[in-house]
Design an enzyme around this catalytic site. Structure first.
Site, mmCIF file in Angstrom:
data_model
loop_
_atom_site.group_PDB
_atom_site.id
_atom_site.type_symbol
_atom_site.label_atom_id
_atom_site.label_comp_id
_atom_site.label_asym_id
_atom_site.label_seq_id
_atom_site.Cartn_x
_atom_site.Cartn_y
_atom_site.Cartn_z
ATOM 1 N N ASN A 88 -2.876 12.780 -2.979
ATOM 2 C CA ASN A 88 -3.883 13.162 -3.962
ATOM 3 C C ASN A 88 -4.468 14.544 -3.667
ATOM 4 O O ASN A 88 -4.663 15.364 -4.558
ATOM 5 C CB ASN A 88 -5.016 12.121 -3.987
ATOM 6 C CG ASN A 88 -4.996 11.279 -5.248
ATOM 7 O OD1 ASN A 88 -4.229 11.533 -6.163
ATOM 8 N ND2 ASN A 88 -5.843 10.273 -5.289
ATOM 9 N N ASP A 92 0.849 -1.194 0.000
ATOM 10 C CA ASP A 92 0.000 0.000 0.000
ATOM 11 C C ASP A 92 0.889 1.250 0.000
ATOM 12 O O ASP A 92 1.923 1.298 0.692
ATOM 13 C CB ASP A 92 -0.902 -0.001 1.230
ATOM 14 C CG ASP A 92 -1.973 1.077 1.144
ATOM 15 O OD1 ASP A 92 -2.891 0.923 0.326
ATOM 16 O OD2 ASP A 92 -1.886 2.071 1.894
ATOM 17 N N ILE A 93 0.500 2.237 -0.820
ATOM 18 C CA ILE A 93 1.248 3.503 -0.838
ATOM 19 C C ILE A 93 0.870 4.309 0.414
ATOM 20 O O ILE A 93 -0.309 4.540 0.675
ATOM 21 C CB ILE A 93 0.926 4.317 -2.099
ATOM 22 C CG1 ILE A 93 1.280 3.508 -3.363
ATOM 23 C CG2 ILE A 93 1.702 5.635 -2.103
ATOM 24 C CD1 ILE A 93 0.919 4.204 -4.664
ATOM 25 N N GLU A 138 -4.744 2.489 -4.404
ATOM 26 C CA GLU A 138 -3.281 2.559 -4.289
ATOM 27 C C GLU A 138 -2.692 1.293 -3.689
ATOM 28 O O GLU A 138 -1.557 1.277 -3.206
ATOM 29 C CB GLU A 138 -2.883 3.768 -3.441
ATOM 30 C CG GLU A 138 -3.192 3.659 -1.957
ATOM 31 C CD GLU A 138 -4.614 4.052 -1.593
ATOM 32 O OE1 GLU A 138 -4.880 4.259 -0.397
ATOM 33 O OE2 GLU A 138 -5.475 4.154 -2.495
ATOM 34 N N ASP A 168 -2.307 9.659 -10.146
ATOM 35 C CA ASP A 168 -2.283 8.563 -11.120
ATOM 36 C C ASP A 168 -0.860 8.275 -11.585
ATOM 37 O O ASP A 168 -0.463 7.107 -11.742
ATOM 38 C CB ASP A 168 -3.154 8.916 -12.330
ATOM 39 C CG ASP A 168 -4.643 8.801 -12.038
ATOM 40 O OD1 ASP A 168 -4.998 8.272 -10.953
ATOM 41 O OD2 ASP A 168 -5.447 9.257 -12.872
#
Length: 325
Positions: free
Chosen positions: A198, A190-191, A234, A207
């Site tokens: 964002n 996971d980011i 993400e 993106d």
């Protein structure tokens, strides 16, 4: 009297009006009939072909498969059909093309049939049709099918596997690991602080970040059996069979380092001020109750709780202690 029945047709005119090649050879494979269609596409006149052995009529080579089929029909009196899938251009026949363009052989469908002459001599009827259009249509359909298949299994943003492909692959990987009794490793990735990224940098930048992370993860894979998929948003998942636990733990760290080395600025991610990932890993030999994916997800949750930008490995068996990288 039926006037239509009284009409007489010149068989040579009929053969020459057909939209296919018609050739008749005798028992020695000498040409007895050579219609206009084959004359047009071979650029060999009937007068130049008659009474010559079929293979010697052409200035270019005739495929050995055709010559073998012709010989077998003459010898054994059995019809032969040359499959376009295996024998696409047996004869040097061409469609018309513009000047200064290199000609390529026409795709052909060929049927060789034993017949008897009026003198009861053994002959062969060779029928040739142009299958170029059907071959091109087949190629287009196959290409279209491959495009649709890729679209159905590939994430449109990152060009890695999508969730649908992962779900199907995961079931097969689990079944194979159970059957072969080999370890399977699941990595949940996971980011970190992606929502903040964002909100601050915008969705286009978000993106692009997802694409860069996906590419970095994919670049670490070197075996055909390994896959990386976009699990959602993400989040990513990797499936890798046949990894000993220690090697799997080292690979999880490689994933983390690969993304960290991208050095994508993220001032809302403290304390690193760049994009990082958290990795949850579970590796083991699945038994009746498959728990690998849930354990990997639980390991990812622990990595988040412990500060992110780290890898946590949870064992498949509850009795074992988890290992923090």
């Amino acid at each position: 009297m039926n006037t239509l029945g009284a009409k007489r047709f010149d068989m040579e005119d009929i053969f020459n009006s057909l939209n296919l090649g018609v050739c008749v050879v005798d028992a020695d494979s000498k040409v007895l009939l050579w219609n206009n269609w084959i004359a047009k596409h071979s650029d060999i006149k009937e007068t130049d072909a008659l009474n010559r052995q079929f293979e010697n009529v052409f200035s270019e080579s005739v495929s050995p498969a055709f010559l073998t089929a012709l010989k077998n029909t003459l010898t054994h009196r059995l019809p032969v059909v040359l499959s376009t899938a295996l024998h696409r251009t047996p004869l040097p026949l061409y469609n018309g093309c513009e000047a200064n363009q290199q000609q390529t052989r026409m795709y052909q469908s060929i049927t060789i049939t034993p017949i008897q002459s009026q003198l009861n001599e053994s002959c062969c009827l060779i029928q040739i049709t142009d299958s170029s259009t059907s071959i091109k249509r087949e190629k287009m359909l196959r290409s279209h099918s491959e495009i649709l298949k890729k679209e159905a299994t590939t994430d449109s943003l990152t060009d890695i596997c999508n969730r649908r492909f992962f779900d199907a692959h995961y079931e097969m990987a689990i079944a194979e690991a159970k059957r072969q009794k080999h370890p399977l490793s699941i990595f949940m990735v996971d980011i970190d602080f992606f929502k903040s990224y964002n909100d601050y940098y915008g969705h286009i930048a978000g993106d692009n970040a997802i694409k860069q992370v996906a590419s970095a993860l994919k670049s670490q894979l070197s075996r055909a059996t390994d896959i990386v998929a976009r699990y959602g948003g993400e989040e990513f998942v990797l499936v890798m069979p046949h990894l000993p636990q220690k090697i799997a733990e080292q690979f999880a760290e490689k994933l983390r380092s690969a993304v960290f080395n991208l050095a994508i600025p993220h001032i809302k991610s403290s304390p690193f001020n760049q994009i990082t990932i958290s990795v949850g890993l579970c590796t083991g030999i699945p038994e009746n109750d498959d728990n690998l994916l849930n354990k990997a997800d639980a390991a990812l949750y622990q990595a988040k709780l412990k500060g992110r930008n780290r890898c946590i490995c949870l064992p498949l068996c509850e009795t074992e202690e988890y290992l923090e990288q």
